[in-house]
Design an enzyme around this catalytic site. Structure first.
Site, PDB file in Angstrom:
ATOM      1  N   HIS A 231       0.823  -1.215   0.000  1.00  0.00           N
ATOM      2  CA  HIS A 231       0.000   0.000   0.000  1.00  0.00           C
ATOM      3  C   HIS A 231       0.854   1.260   0.000  1.00  0.00           C
ATOM      4  CE1 HIS A 231       0.603   0.930   4.329  1.00  0.00           C
ATOM      5  NE2 HIS A 231       0.430  -0.365   4.578  1.00  0.00           N
ATOM      6  N   CYS A 248       3.344  -4.840   6.529  1.00  0.00           N
ATOM      7  CA  CYS A 248       3.008  -4.596   5.124  1.00  0.00           C
ATOM      8  C   CYS A 248       4.229  -4.099   4.342  1.00  0.00           C
ATOM      9  CB  CYS A 248       1.891  -3.569   5.015  1.00  0.00           C
ATOM     10  SG  CYS A 248       0.301  -4.152   5.655  1.00  0.00           S
TER      11      CYS A 248
END
Length: 402
Positions: A231, A248
């Site tokens: 992301h 992430c």
């Protein structure tokens, strides 16, 4: 202006790891690959400073900051160059918190500088990608050890480097094992969906691409956790420091948007690895042929209804996606094959990837068309093959599309 305080050299030549061979590398890197424009500008500024062109470096950096006011690393370098040019100490009296933030940003600078381009421009390919099926238009490889994301295009099964970007990983580093360890997984995954920024908190920037962690191998290894995404970043910052996420893979918003259009939900493979082994294409071809030969021998034994030979391709440690171990799987296959007088097995769209973090393992995926005298099925299959010390390849895990 060339007699800057000696500590400036520490910042530019030592703290930034004396990686200013970039000047020569820039010519080698002037190909069709796409880089972050802001990163390229910053590296060019640092190169100017290394060459003693301090005024030009500061002016160019000022332009970059004007265009990217949220690029904190650029602001730090600008401030340090300005302080150094004045002849004052490069180590101002700052709080411990500010010092920690500064060190984290310098780590980002080192990471960006340490990115080498030569291996990617001399005809070598990543050893992890042995074969890409046509359905995989692109593949993403993230080098967690060096904070770099690579986007490859599929050219007749062979990867071609398209772009590469700086990335942030989990605060705990690489190798996720349990929920909450703040680590980024090592393994092979695929994008499960795209979430635009309208459905996301600002933390995730312009969008997110979740991956299917934990996959079948992770589950077999007892790994837990969820919510591993690729992301963007909040709009208040251009990028995050090397280890700043909860697991992430995080990239600048501009970089996220540049790869988003190259991602196909459900298919694009994402390899999370620690280091990339760049090798001659001939080395990949040799290993690819070796693995394909094992897969073909497995297929031939199955098709020949040679159950004894067929079962030798399954490791003693084998487990199926429905929980059968090797003895249970063998008993099941013997029972099924007892009713067969004819079997045809066709495989197509075969992809082969070396599995990161596992010893001599590859992940093989393919479409399978099975026809027998009393049954017919078309499936998508994933197999994890592992090479033994004596060189034999065996299946350790088999599942439907993973």
């Amino acid at each position: 202006m060339r007699n800057l305080h000696a500590r400036t050299c520490v910042l530019i030549a030592c703290c930034l790891w004396s990686l200013f061979a970039i000047a020569g590398a820039e010519a080698a890197a002037a190909d069709a690959r796409v880089h972050s424009n802001a990163e390229s500008q910053l590296l060019a500024v640092l190169n100017l400073a290394q060459q003693g062109e301090y005024d030009t470096a500061i002016n160019d950096l000022s332009d970059l900051i004007e265009a990217r006011p949220n690029f904190r690393l650029a602001q730090l370098v600008y401030g340090e160059l300005m302080v150094a040019r004045s002849g004052r100490s490069i180590e101002p009296a700052i709080s411990d918190q500010m010092r920690d933030q500064r060190e984290a940003l310098l780590d980002e600078a080192k990471t960006r500088w340490a990115h080498r381009v030569s291996a990617a421009t001399d005809g070598k390919v990543p050893a992890a990608i042995l074969q890409m099926a046509p359905e995989y238009e692109h593949a993403i490889v993230v080098d967690l050890a060096n904070n770099r994301l690579y986007l490859f295009a599929n050219e007749q099964g062979v990867p071609r480097l398209v772009s590469d970007f700086y990335t942030t990983i989990g605060r705990g580093g690489a190798g996720k094992q349990v929920e909450g360890d703040m680590r980024t997984p090592i393994g092979i995954y695929h994008i499960t969906r795209y979430i635009n920024d309208n459905g996301l908190p600002e933390l995730y920037g312009v969008g997110a691409l979740p991956v299917n962690y934990p996959n079948a191998l992770d589950r077999a290894r007892g790994r837990t956790g969820y919510g591993i995404w690729l992301h963007g970043v909040p709009r208040t910052t251009y990028s995050r420091t090397p280890r700043a996420s909860e697991g992430c893979v995080v990239i600048a918003n501009d970089d996220f948007e540049s790869i988003r259009d190259h991602v196909n939900v459900g298919t694009t493979p994402v390899l999370l690895t620690t280091g990339i082994d760049w090798v001659p294409a001939a080395d990949v071809e040799k290993r690819r042929t070796e693995v394909l030969s094992a897969v073909e021998s497995w297929r031939h034994s199955w098709q020949a209804i040679d159950t004894k030979s067929y079962l030798t391709y399954y490791s003693p440690d084998f487990v199926s996606d429905d929980g059968r171990d090797k003895p249970a799987f063998a008993a099941y296959k013997k029972q099924v094959n007892a009713s067969k007088t004819d079997i045809s097995v066709d495989l197509n769209n075969i992809s082969i990837f070396r599995y990161p973090g596992e010893d001599r393992m590859v992940k093989v995926t393919f479409n399978q068309n099975y026809t027998s005298n009393n049954y017919q099925a078309e499936d998508r299959k994933t197999q994890y093959w592992q090479q033994s010390e004596d060189g034999d390849w065996q299946i350790v895990l088999e599942t439907e599309r993973d």
